[in-house]
Design a protein around this motif. Structure first.
Motif, short mmCIF file in Angstrom:
data_model
loop_
_atom_site.label_atom_id
_atom_site.label_comp_id
_atom_site.label_asym_id
_atom_site.label_seq_id
_atom_site.Cartn_x
_atom_site.Cartn_y
_atom_site.Cartn_z
N UNK A 99 10.78 -8.52 3.52
CA UNK A 99 10.89 -8.19 4.96
C UNK A 99 10.99 -6.66 5.38
N UNK A 100 10.59 -5.85 4.31
CA UNK A 100 10.37 -4.60 4.86
C UNK A 100 9.05 -4.24 5.55
N UNK A 101 9.05 -3.30 6.35
CA UNK A 101 7.89 -2.89 7.22
C UNK A 101 6.78 -2.73 6.49
N UNK A 102 6.76 -2.09 5.37
CA UNK A 102 5.90 -1.79 4.32
C UNK A 102 5.07 -3.18 3.99
N UNK A 103 5.93 -4.06 3.64
CA UNK A 103 5.47 -5.26 3.35
C UNK A 103 4.62 -6.11 4.38
N UNK A 104 5.06 -6.26 5.66
CA UNK A 104 4.49 -6.59 6.70
C UNK A 104 3.23 -5.86 6.85
N UNK A 105 3.15 -4.64 6.93
CA UNK A 105 2.04 -3.81 7.23
C UNK A 105 0.83 -4.09 6.27
N UNK A 106 1.27 -4.31 5.03
CA UNK A 106 0.44 -4.72 3.84
C UNK A 106 -0.19 -5.89 4.09
N UNK A 107 0.50 -6.86 4.31
CA UNK A 107 0.09 -8.04 4.40
C UNK A 107 -0.95 -8.20 5.81
N UNK A 151 11.02 -13.51 2.66
CA UNK A 151 11.96 -13.82 1.52
C UNK A 151 12.63 -12.47 1.31
N UNK A 152 14.04 -12.11 1.67
CA UNK A 152 14.68 -10.96 1.59
C UNK A 152 14.82 -10.51 0.08
N UNK A 153 14.92 -11.48 -0.76
CA UNK A 153 15.24 -11.32 -2.20
C UNK A 153 13.91 -10.46 -2.71
N UNK A 154 12.98 -10.46 -1.92
CA UNK A 154 11.68 -9.63 -2.33
C UNK A 154 11.68 -8.29 -2.09
N UNK A 155 12.90 -7.76 -1.31
CA UNK A 155 12.82 -6.27 -0.83
C UNK A 155 13.10 -5.41 -1.84
N UNK A 156 12.86 -4.14 -1.97
CA UNK A 156 12.98 -3.24 -2.98
C UNK A 156 14.41 -2.91 -2.89
N UNK A 157 14.93 -2.21 -4.04
CA UNK A 157 16.07 -1.63 -4.13
C UNK A 157 16.02 -0.32 -3.20
N UNK A 158 17.10 0.18 -3.01
CA UNK A 158 17.32 1.46 -2.37
C UNK A 158 17.22 2.85 -3.21
N UNK A 159 16.09 3.27 -3.36
CA UNK A 159 16.07 4.28 -4.32
C UNK A 159 16.86 5.53 -4.11
N UNK A 212 0.83 -1.21 -0.15
CA UNK A 212 -0.06 0.10 -0.06
C UNK A 212 0.89 1.25 -0.02
N UNK A 213 0.21 2.49 -0.34
CA UNK A 213 0.91 3.69 -0.40
C UNK A 213 1.73 3.97 1.10
N UNK A 214 2.95 4.22 0.65
CA UNK A 214 4.12 4.23 1.91
C UNK A 214 4.43 5.88 2.06
N UNK A 215 5.29 6.21 2.57
CA UNK A 215 5.41 7.46 3.20
C UNK A 215 6.66 8.43 2.37
N UNK A 216 6.44 8.47 1.25
CA UNK A 216 7.39 9.09 0.13
C UNK A 216 7.30 10.89 0.93
N UNK A 217 8.57 11.12 0.87
CA UNK A 217 8.66 12.59 1.34
C UNK A 217 8.99 12.70 3.08
N UNK A 218 8.36 11.52 3.60
CA UNK A 218 8.48 11.55 4.79
C UNK A 218 9.97 10.98 5.67
N UNK A 243 10.50 6.47 4.87
CA UNK A 243 9.43 6.13 3.65
C UNK A 243 8.86 4.61 4.05
N UNK A 244 9.49 3.83 4.62
CA UNK A 244 9.37 2.26 4.77
C UNK A 244 8.28 2.24 5.98
#
Length: 222
Positions: free
Chosen positions: A51-59, A75-83, A10-16, A19-20
């Motif tokens: 394993x990111x917070x936004x993944x767990x919160x969405x689930x 599965x850590x391989x499903x984590x996003x790159x560091x923008x 779901x929508x994360x916190x871009x600009x905060x 973000x995660x």
């Protein structure tokens, strides 16, 4: 044989500062998706998650809406790159958090440039794997599902890994996967059918759960 449902968070916190973290709207999007699936009678036989917070919160929101409580395979391989690390490879000045339309345009222009160079092996963002390693993290999750799971599988991740998975299945170029990545909406669902030999794309970037007059303002991209 089975169906794999890949959900972008779901929508994360871009600009905060962090973000995660799902925004209040991001939590609503996730709950709404679970409620939508519950109304359809959809249930899952297995759950996989980054394993990111936004993944767990969405689930958590999805499962609340579904009325289920699966323990996910992390599965850590499903984590996003560091923008931010990606952007720093092509922008040496101060990184200003985007808060305006112009700021968002600049952010995603730099991100697209940095991703292109990272994928080509031209730059090495600090603290990140190579692009080849990143792809392997995603495809290893797909391999695990094909080899070990049957039935309906829920996978919660981010835009980058999901676009990479779609690109892998369709044999697209890395540059094309960037364009897919930047178009995936929050809480959007992409769907694969799978058997022990392969995955096949069924749907991409679907937001059926938000395509109602009362939810049209819930559609976001960041």
């Amino acid at each position: 044989m089975g169906q794999l449902y890949l959900v972008r968070h779901g929508q994360a916190s871009l600009g905060a500062a962090d973000y995660d973290q799902l925004s209040p709207l991001g939590a609503q999007q996730s709950l709404r998706l679970g409620e939508h699936w519950r109304a359809q009678g959809l249930q899952f036989d297995a759950v996989m998650c980054g394993t990111l917070k936004r993944h767990a919160q969405t689930l958590a929101g999805i499962q609340q809406g579904l009325g289920t409580d699966h323990t996910p395979l992390l599965w850590p391989g499903l984590n996003e790159y560091d923008s931010e690390a990606v952007i720093r490879t092509v922008h040496s000045g101060e990184l200003i958090k985007p808060t305006t339309q112009e700021g968002y345009r600049d952010h995603f222009r730099l991100l697209r440039d940095g991703l292109t160079q990272w994928m080509a092996g031209v730059v090495s963002p600090q603290g990140m794997p190579t692009y080849v390693e990143f792809v392997k993290g995603v495809t290893s999750a797909l391999d695990h599902i094909r080899e070990n799971v049957q039935g309906n599988v829920l996978l919660v991740s981010s835009g980058g890994p999901i676009a990479t998975a779609v690109g892998h299945v369709l044999r697209l170029s890395p540059e094309t996967s960037i364009e897919l990545n930047l178009r995936i909406r929050n809480s959007a669902v992409s769907e694969f059918s799978f058997n022990p030999k392969r995955h096949n794309l069924v749907a991409f970037n679907s937001i059926t759960h938000l395509e109602t007059p009362s939810h049209k303002d819930w559609i976001t991209f960041a």
